[in-house]
Motif scaffolding. Structure first.
Motif, PDB file in Angstrom:
ATOM      1  N   ALA A 187     -11.893   3.314 -15.699  1.00 28.41           N
ATOM      2  CA  ALA A 187     -11.624   2.026 -15.056  1.00 28.41           C
ATOM      3  C   ALA A 187     -10.321   2.072 -14.266  1.00 28.41           C
ATOM      4  CB  ALA A 187     -11.563   0.918 -16.102  1.00 28.41           C
ATOM      5  N   THR A 188      -9.310   2.743 -14.821  1.00 29.65           N
ATOM      6  CA  THR A 188      -8.053   2.876 -14.099  1.00 29.65           C
ATOM      7  C   THR A 188      -8.232   3.757 -12.872  1.00 29.65           C
ATOM      8  OG1 THR A 188      -6.825   2.616 -16.164  1.00 29.65           O
ATOM      9  CG2 THR A 188      -5.639   3.572 -14.305  1.00 29.65           C
ATOM     10  N   ALA A 189      -9.031   4.817 -13.013  1.00 30.31           N
ATOM     11  CA  ALA A 189      -9.298   5.680 -11.865  1.00 30.31           C
ATOM     12  C   ALA A 189      -9.972   4.895 -10.741  1.00 30.31           C
ATOM     13  CB  ALA A 189     -10.171   6.861 -12.282  1.00 30.31           C
ATOM     14  N   ARG A 190     -10.842   3.973 -11.094  1.00 28.69           N
ATOM     15  CA  ARG A 190     -11.480   3.137 -10.073  1.00 28.69           C
ATOM     16  C   ARG A 190     -10.435   2.285  -9.353  1.00 28.69           C
ATOM     17  NH1 ARG A 190     -16.757   0.630  -9.148  1.00 28.69           N
ATOM     18  NH2 ARG A 190     -17.565   2.014 -10.757  1.00 28.69           N
ATOM     19  N   ALA A 191      -9.495   1.737 -10.106  1.00 30.40           N
ATOM     20  CA  ALA A 191      -8.437   0.939  -9.488  1.00 30.40           C
ATOM     21  C   ALA A 191      -7.554   1.804  -8.598  1.00 30.40           C
ATOM     22  CB  ALA A 191      -7.605   0.256 -10.564  1.00 30.40           C
ATOM     23  N   LEU A 192      -7.225   3.000  -9.054  1.00 33.08           N
ATOM     24  CA  LEU A 192      -6.431   3.913  -8.231  1.00 33.08           C
ATOM     25  C   LEU A 192      -7.177   4.269  -6.946  1.00 33.08           C
ATOM     26  CD1 LEU A 192      -5.180   6.295 -11.059  1.00 33.08           C
ATOM     27  CD2 LEU A 192      -3.750   4.732  -9.740  1.00 33.08           C
ATOM     28  N   ALA A 193      -8.477   4.543  -7.073  1.00 33.25           N
ATOM     29  CA  ALA A 193      -9.271   4.857  -5.885  1.00 33.25           C
ATOM     30  C   ALA A 193      -9.349   3.662  -4.953  1.00 33.25           C
ATOM     31  CB  ALA A 193     -10.674   5.292  -6.306  1.00 33.25           C
ATOM     32  N   GLY A 194      -9.386   2.449  -5.519  1.00 29.83           N
ATOM     33  CA  GLY A 194      -9.392   1.256  -4.678  1.00 29.83           C
ATOM     34  C   GLY A 194      -8.136   1.161  -3.836  1.00 29.83           C
ATOM     35  N   HIS A 195      -7.001   1.500  -4.417  1.00 32.83           N
ATOM     36  CA  HIS A 195      -5.742   1.487  -3.655  1.00 32.83           C
ATOM     37  C   HIS A 195      -5.801   2.504  -2.522  1.00 32.83           C
ATOM     38  CE1 HIS A 195      -1.328   0.554  -3.561  1.00 32.83           C
ATOM     39  NE2 HIS A 195      -1.332   1.677  -2.861  1.00 32.83           N
ATOM     40  N   LEU A 250       0.823  -1.211   0.000  1.00 28.85           N
ATOM     41  CA  LEU A 250       0.000   0.000   0.000  1.00 28.85           C
ATOM     42  C   LEU A 250       0.853   1.255   0.000  1.00 28.85           C
ATOM     43  CD1 LEU A 250      -2.883  -0.994   2.442  1.00 28.85           C
ATOM     44  CD2 LEU A 250      -3.078  -0.542  -0.012  1.00 28.85           C
ATOM     45  N   LEU A 251       1.845   1.305   0.858  1.00 28.37           N
ATOM     46  CA  LEU A 251       2.661   2.507   0.976  1.00 28.37           C
ATOM     47  C   LEU A 251       3.509   2.749  -0.267  1.00 28.37           C
ATOM     48  CD1 LEU A 251       3.790   2.231   4.707  1.00 28.37           C
ATOM     49  CD2 LEU A 251       2.252   3.961   3.727  1.00 28.37           C
ATOM     50  N   ALA A 252       4.050   1.688  -0.837  1.00 23.81           N
ATOM     51  CA  ALA A 252       4.903   1.859  -2.005  1.00 23.81           C
ATOM     52  C   ALA A 252       4.138   2.444  -3.189  1.00 23.81           C
ATOM     53  CB  ALA A 252       5.542   0.528  -2.390  1.00 23.81           C
ATOM     54  N   GLY A 253       2.882   2.050  -3.327  1.00 23.73           N
ATOM     55  CA  GLY A 253       2.096   2.534  -4.463  1.00 23.73           C
ATOM     56  C   GLY A 253       1.247   3.752  -4.178  1.00 23.73           C
ATOM     57  N   LEU A 254       1.229   4.215  -2.932  1.00 20.79           N
ATOM     58  CA  LEU A 254       0.304   5.280  -2.552  1.00 20.79           C
ATOM     59  C   LEU A 254       0.629   6.637  -3.168  1.00 20.79           C
ATOM     60  CD1 LEU A 254      -2.222   5.866  -0.946  1.00 20.79           C
ATOM     61  CD2 LEU A 254      -0.795   6.250   1.084  1.00 20.79           C
ATOM     62  N   PRO A 255       1.880   7.108  -3.160  1.00 22.10           N
ATOM     63  CA  PRO A 255       2.148   8.435  -3.736  1.00 22.10           C
ATOM     64  C   PRO A 255       1.682   8.554  -5.189  1.00 22.10           C
ATOM     65  CG  PRO A 255       4.022   7.704  -2.443  1.00 22.10           C
ATOM     66  CD  PRO A 255       3.107   6.532  -2.551  1.00 22.10           C
ATOM     67  N   ALA A 256       2.010   7.550  -5.999  1.00 23.53           N
ATOM     68  CA  ALA A 256       1.601   7.605  -7.404  1.00 23.53           C
ATOM     69  C   ALA A 256       0.085   7.516  -7.535  1.00 23.53           C
ATOM     70  CB  ALA A 256       2.266   6.478  -8.189  1.00 23.53           C
ATOM     71  N   ALA A 257      -0.547   6.685  -6.729  1.00 25.68           N
ATOM     72  CA  ALA A 257      -2.006   6.556  -6.796  1.00 25.68           C
ATOM     73  C   ALA A 257      -2.690   7.873  -6.454  1.00 25.68           C
ATOM     74  CB  ALA A 257      -2.473   5.453  -5.856  1.00 25.68           C
ATOM     75  N   LEU A 258      -2.212   8.559  -5.417  1.00 21.84           N
ATOM     76  CA  LEU A 258      -2.793   9.848  -5.037  1.00 21.84           C
ATOM     77  C   LEU A 258      -2.602  10.886  -6.134  1.00 21.84           C
ATOM     78  CD1 LEU A 258      -1.693  10.003  -1.289  1.00 21.84           C
ATOM     79  CD2 LEU A 258      -4.040   9.854  -2.124  1.00 21.84           C
ATOM     80  N   THR A 259      -1.405  10.940  -6.702  1.00 26.31           N
ATOM     81  CA  THR A 259      -1.122  11.927  -7.743  1.00 26.31           C
ATOM     82  C   THR A 259      -1.999  11.699  -8.968  1.00 26.31           C
ATOM     83  OG1 THR A 259       1.159  12.169  -6.994  1.00 26.31           O
ATOM     84  CG2 THR A 259       0.671  12.851  -9.252  1.00 26.31           C
ATOM     85  N   ARG A 260      -2.055  10.456  -9.423  1.00 22.77           N
ATOM     86  CA  ARG A 260      -2.834  10.151 -10.618  1.00 22.77           C
ATOM     87  C   ARG A 260      -4.333  10.318 -10.373  1.00 22.77           C
ATOM     88  NH1 ARG A 260      -0.623   4.460 -12.805  1.00 22.77           N
ATOM     89  NH2 ARG A 260      -2.293   4.829 -14.343  1.00 22.77           N
ATOM     90  N   LEU A 261      -4.798   9.928  -9.180  1.00 21.48           N
ATOM     91  CA  LEU A 261      -6.224  10.066  -8.890  1.00 21.48           C
ATOM     92  C   LEU A 261      -6.615  11.540  -8.775  1.00 21.48           C
ATOM     93  CD1 LEU A 261      -8.705   8.284  -8.396  1.00 21.48           C
ATOM     94  CD2 LEU A 261      -8.272   8.517  -5.949  1.00 21.48           C
ATOM     95  N   SER A 262      -5.756  12.335  -8.161  1.00 21.04           N
ATOM     96  CA  SER A 262      -6.031  13.766  -8.064  1.00 21.04           C
ATOM     97  C   SER A 262      -6.106  14.403  -9.446  1.00 21.04           C
ATOM     98  CB  SER A 262      -4.945  14.439  -7.229  1.00 21.04           C
ATOM     99  OG  SER A 262      -5.157  15.838  -7.165  1.00 21.04           O
ATOM    100  N   ALA A 263      -5.163  14.014 -10.316  1.00 18.50           N
ATOM    101  CA  ALA A 263      -5.173  14.544 -11.673  1.00 18.50           C
ATOM    102  C   ALA A 263      -6.438  14.135 -12.409  1.00 18.50           C
ATOM    103  CB  ALA A 263      -3.935  14.062 -12.425  1.00 18.50           C
ATOM    104  N   TYR A 264      -6.840  12.887 -12.228  1.00 19.85           N
ATOM    105  CA  TYR A 264      -8.062  12.424 -12.890  1.00 19.85           C
ATOM    106  C   TYR A 264      -9.280  13.179 -12.365  1.00 19.85           C
ATOM    107  CZ  TYR A 264     -11.808   9.450 -14.547  1.00 19.85           C
ATOM    108  OH  TYR A 264     -12.946   8.999 -15.149  1.00 19.85           O
ATOM    109  N   ALA A 265      -9.335  13.357 -11.050  1.00 20.76           N
ATOM    110  CA  ALA A 265     -10.476  14.051 -10.453  1.00 20.76           C
ATOM    111  C   ALA A 265     -10.593  15.478 -10.965  1.00 20.76           C
ATOM    112  CB  ALA A 265     -10.359  14.051  -8.927  1.00 20.76           C
ATOM    113  N   GLU A 266      -9.483  16.061 -11.316  1.00 16.86           N
ATOM    114  CA  GLU A 266      -9.489  17.422 -11.837  1.00 16.86           C
ATOM    115  C   GLU A 266      -9.564  17.442 -13.359  1.00 16.86           C
ATOM    116  OE1 GLU A 266      -6.153  19.526 -10.288  1.00 16.86           O
ATOM    117  OE2 GLU A 266      -6.621  19.016  -8.208  1.00 16.86           O
ATOM    118  N   ALA A 267      -9.819  16.258 -13.944  1.00 16.93           N
ATOM    119  CA  ALA A 267      -9.989  16.139 -15.392  1.00 16.93           C
ATOM    120  C   ALA A 267      -8.773  16.651 -16.154  1.00 16.93           C
ATOM    121  CB  ALA A 267     -11.250  16.868 -15.844  1.00 16.93           C
ATOM    122  N   ARG A 268      -7.616  16.267 -15.682  1.00 17.46           N
ATOM    123  CA  ARG A 268      -6.400  16.613 -16.401  1.00 17.46           C
ATOM    124  C   ARG A 268      -5.450  15.420 -16.351  1.00 17.46           C
ATOM    125  NH1 ARG A 268      -2.570  17.883 -12.512  1.00 17.46           N
ATOM    126  NH2 ARG A 268      -3.365  18.472 -10.470  1.00 17.46           N
TER     127      ARG A 268
END
Length: 427
Positions: free
Chosen positions: A387-395, A359-377
């Motif tokens: 579908a990828t955003a759902r997986a990122l949110a799952g993490h 969880l910790l190893a993948g968390l920084p990238a998941a937060l960054t990518r999910l934040s970018a997706y949430a802001e539609a960029r």
């Protein structure tokens, strides 16, 4: 102006109405609840009021005796190798042992969880881990175990999910298994319906008719004793069950909440030699992949199996058990299997260490990518799809469930729980 009228399109698509309803019923999506990272099996005669506290204490003693520092735990579990989730070098650094900062966080997490929530899902075992005993002995153990669970609930020492694995519906043990199920549930119900979170695990399922009969037995018993209706899990440990997976899920009538692979029974049934029987054997992984395929979108969760190399004895043997177990947990997580079995208190060390590391190893990238997706960029060169955003949110949700992320951490990534839950399909 469209060529086809709305009326014509409505007439042409009308046959899809019943299909839409069927698909929606069969694929409701994630149940929106926390998934336990493991199920711990305790033989019925060993079940007592303080069993969860006892497992946590035993695990902490093993940690203190065999890996008293973050670096030692990283080495003991094999999570300091170049390909491990928390290895130095995974973020562009040269490989060379565990990332010290991640190792510290993982170690702190393990200590905290072993003190506060060592077991997330508990199963009283009256099947393989219990064996065949005289009827009067199994009768007593079934009742005493249920009473111990009620006492644990009253003391606030019962996990959020717990339950029973009785014997199967195979002819040789069918009557014994159903009698124990009756005695256990009757004692558990008491006069208040029993504690919430009850799950019944039906082992060695081979045919959908067995699922139907088991549910029919519960339908007769539950109202008579005013029991809270339990969830039902199926153990997939026979070749017949793997071949009948769609029919088993259908027979569950929306009441089956989980499929658990039985690593060793299934391996043996395929003729795999004992020294090669493991949850990462290609044959077992094929079965779990089929289980994932059949349950995708249904809300039914799939659990990996166990490791029979227990971390007991001298430090060298304990490290070997932890190394193997943590490796299996990490491999399962990378395959989308976020739950497995634990059979011994010392396995809680490697379980929670591997979970935290992943969880910790993948968390920084998941937060960054999910934040970018949430802001539609876009984030860098990655253009994520829903579908990828759902997986990122799952993490991210699993990190929140584990206590490895809080609202402050979400806010730093310009996220909040409501947004993450929506993107992850919860709520």
């Amino acid at each position: 102006m469209p060529t086809l009228s709305e009326h014509l399109l409505g007439r042409l698509t009308a046959p899809l109405g019943p299909v839409d309803a069927t698909l929606a019923a069969r694929h409701p999506g994630d149940p929106g609840t926390r998934q336990p990272v493991h199920t711990c099996y305790v033989s019925a005669e060993r079940l007592h009021l303080d069993v969860v506290l006892e497992w946590g204490e035993t695990a902490r003693e093993a940690l203190a005796a065999h890996a008293p520092s973050p670096a030692e735990l990283a080495e003991a579990t094999g999570l300091d190798t170049p390909t491990a989730p928390w290895a130095a070098g995974t973020a562009g650094r040269q490989p060379g042992g565990a990332d010290p900062a991640l190792a510290e966080r993982v170690y702190a997490h393990v200590l905290r969880v072993l003190s506060m929530e060592p077991i997330q899902d508990l199963r009283v075992d009256l099947e393989d881990g219990y064996g065949i005993r005289p009827d009067e002995v199994e009768d007593e153990h079934a009742v005493v175990a249920a009473e111990a669970l009620r006492a644990a609930a009253a003391a606030g020492a019962l996990p959020a999910s717990y339950g029973l694995r009785p014997k199967s519906l195979d002819p040789a043990v069918r009557d014994r298994g159903l009698r124990s199920l009756d005695l256990f549930l009757t004692a558990l119900a008491g006069d208040d319906g029993g504690p919430p979170g009850l799950v019944i695990t039906l082992p060695k399922v081979s045919a959908p008719e067995q699922v139907g009969v088991f549910l029919a037995v519960l339908d007769e018993l539950v109202p008579r004793i005013d029991l809270r209706p339990p969830a039902v899990e199926l153990q997939i440990e026979t070749p017949a069950a793997v071949l009948a997976l769609p029919a088993l899920v259908e027979a569950g009538r929306g009441r089956v909440t989980g499929l658990h692979v039985g690593t060793y029974d299934y391996s043996a049934a395929l003729g795999i030699a004992a020294e090669h029987q493991a949850s990462d054997h290609p044959a077992v992984e094929h079965a779990t992949t089929l289980m994932q395929l059949v349950t995708a979108g249904t809300g039914i969760r799939v659990s990996d199996g166990s490791s029979n190399l227990l971390p007991v004895g001298a430090t060298e043997a304990v490290w070997a058990g932890w190394h193997r177990h943590a490796g299996l947990v990490t491999r399962a997580w990378r395959r989308g299997l976020y739950q497995g079995w634990d059979l011994h208190p010392a396995q809680l060390v490697s379980r929670h260490a591997a979970v935290a590391a992943n969880l910790l190893a993948g968390l920084p990238a998941a937060l960054t990518r999910l934040s970018a997706y949430a802001e539609a960029r876009f984030a860098g060169a990655v253009a994520d799809e829903p579908a990828t955003a759902r997986a990122l949110a799952g993490h991210v949700l699993r990190a929140l469930d584990a206590g490895l992320l809080d609202d402050t951490g979400l806010a730093a990534a310009d996220l909040d729980r409501a947004v993450v839950a929506k993107l992850g399909g919860r709520g």
